[in-house]
Design a protein around this motif. Structure first.
Motif, PDB file in Angstrom:
ATOM      1  N   THR A 180      33.403 -43.326  -3.593  1.00 35.04           N
ATOM      2  CA  THR A 180      32.749 -43.141  -4.997  1.00 35.04           C
ATOM      3  C   THR A 180      31.673 -44.038  -4.934  1.00 35.04           C
ATOM      4  OG1 THR A 180      34.994 -42.258  -5.645  1.00 35.04           O
ATOM      5  CG2 THR A 180      33.528 -43.054  -7.547  1.00 35.04           C
ATOM      6  N   LEU A 181      30.930 -43.308  -5.474  1.00 30.87           N
ATOM      7  CA  LEU A 181      29.746 -44.527  -5.593  1.00 30.87           C
ATOM      8  C   LEU A 181      29.435 -44.308  -7.068  1.00 30.87           C
ATOM      9  CD1 LEU A 181      26.554 -42.803  -3.404  1.00 30.87           C
ATOM     10  CD2 LEU A 181      28.828 -44.140  -3.048  1.00 30.87           C
ATOM     11  N   GLY A 182      29.620 -43.844  -7.772  1.00 34.64           N
ATOM     12  CA  GLY A 182      30.049 -43.907  -9.492  1.00 34.64           C
ATOM     13  C   GLY A 182      30.787 -43.519 -10.230  1.00 34.64           C
ATOM     14  N   LEU A 183      30.877 -44.029 -11.588  1.00 33.05           N
ATOM     15  CA  LEU A 183      32.253 -43.808 -12.116  1.00 33.05           C
ATOM     16  C   LEU A 183      32.143 -43.254 -13.607  1.00 33.05           C
ATOM     17  CD1 LEU A 183      35.011 -42.184 -11.838  1.00 33.05           C
ATOM     18  CD2 LEU A 183      35.889 -45.414 -11.849  1.00 33.05           C
ATOM     19  N   TYR A 184      32.570 -42.739 -14.735  1.00 33.77           N
ATOM     20  CA  TYR A 184      32.457 -42.914 -16.123  1.00 33.77           C
ATOM     21  C   TYR A 184      33.463 -42.714 -16.690  1.00 33.77           C
ATOM     22  CZ  TYR A 184      31.799 -41.421 -20.918  1.00 33.77           C
ATOM     23  OH  TYR A 184      32.233 -41.567 -22.456  1.00 33.77           O
ATOM     24  N   ARG A 185      33.579 -44.081 -17.035  1.00 35.40           N
ATOM     25  CA  ARG A 185      35.121 -44.455 -17.876  1.00 35.40           C
ATOM     26  C   ARG A 185      35.206 -44.266 -19.768  1.00 35.40           C
ATOM     27  NH1 ARG A 185      39.661 -45.666 -14.665  1.00 35.40           N
ATOM     28  NH2 ARG A 185      40.998 -46.263 -15.919  1.00 35.40           N
ATOM     29  N   ARG A 186      35.865 -44.589 -20.077  1.00 35.39           N
ATOM     30  CA  ARG A 186      36.657 -45.307 -21.235  1.00 35.39           C
ATOM     31  C   ARG A 186      37.698 -45.442 -21.604  1.00 35.39           C
ATOM     32  NH1 ARG A 186      36.443 -41.091 -27.607  1.00 35.39           N
ATOM     33  NH2 ARG A 186      36.863 -42.516 -28.824  1.00 35.39           N
ATOM     34  N   GLN A 187      37.393 -46.516 -22.174  1.00 37.40           N
ATOM     35  CA  GLN A 187      38.329 -48.124 -21.753  1.00 37.40           C
ATOM     36  C   GLN A 187      39.752 -47.673 -22.537  1.00 37.40           C
ATOM     37  OE1 GLN A 187      38.004 -48.162 -19.007  1.00 37.40           O
ATOM     38  NE2 GLN A 187      37.190 -49.896 -18.323  1.00 37.40           N
TER      39      GLN A 187
END
Length: 232
Positions: free
Chosen positions: A121-128
């Motif tokens: 996994t090189l990148g990740l979008y997350r909504r906390q």
């Protein structure tokens, strides 16, 4: 001076018989190094006698280390450049915005959760939970990989804001990869963009599908399609 092309790029020994090359790399490697040497965590090339070990256990060859992004300030600047180019050049503007964090491999693994073996996994979008939206990128990525990973994750942030009902993973990942492809064209990296079309990767077919949509609808038409596809 000896011809480097006649020597193994890892051990430096003369190449007297068969040898191996990696896609889009000029170096040549002997069969012994291909079979026995540890590989660069970024490009997969057999490591030479001189290599770099990052604090999170990853190992990098000289070529990757020389162009990798480690400084958080530099990383944030590049991310903002990417976001600005996508907003202005492709109409992918965020009204709420998104935070950016540069993290190491253990932190990324904890954020991502279980993944199939061999899938980094090189990148990740997350909504906390506090509704803060964050894009995480792995530190130590070569500049061009950093830029396309940032573009891919920025596209997911745009989807979350403009296409909140979109649940089709094929379209979500295809659109994000298409945005990364378009960003390479923005940067003038046409060879790297062509490789995205030729290489066998998990998002190859979704990317091809989005390019077909672009040929029919144009860039703005694709964005409009993404915003309405699951609510028509």
């Amino acid at each position: 001076m000896a011809d480097d092309h006649l020597h193994c790029a890892s051990c430096g020994q003369p190449l007297t018989g068969s040898y191996y090359v990696l896609i889009n790399r000029p170096e040549r490697f002997c069969p012994h190094c291909i079979a026995t040497r540890p590989r660069c965590s970024t490009c997969g090339a057999p490591l030479g006698n001189r290599f770099w070990k990052l604090h999170d256990g990853r190992q990098q060859c000289d070529a990757c280390y020389a162009v990798a992004i480690y400084n958080p300030v530099q990383a944030h600047h590049l991310f903002q450049q990417t976001a600005g180019m996508l907003a202005e050049g492709m109409g992918l503007r965020l009204h709420v915005g998104v935070a950016f964090r540069l993290v190491d491999a253990p932190t990324m693994a904890r954020l991502r959760g279980p993944t199939p073996p061999g899938q980094d996994t090189l990148g990740l979008y997350r909504r906390q939970k506090n509704h803060v939206r964050v894009i995480y990128l792995l530190y130590g990525l070569p500049t061009l990989i950093f830029r396309i990973t940032a573009a891919h994750e920025y596209a997911h942030a745009w989807q979350a804001e403009h296409c909140p009902l979109l649940r089709n993973e094929f379209l979500r990942e295809g659109h994000a990869e298409w945005v990364a492809y378009q960003h390479l064209l923005q940067l003038g990296s046409h060879k790297a963009a062509a490789r995205m079309l030729d290489e066998n990767h998990p998002y190859h077919e979704p990317l091809r599908y989005l390019l077909q949509l672009e040929a029919q609808l144009g860039i703005e038409g694709v964005n409009q399609y993404m915003m309405r596809v699951d609510i028509e």
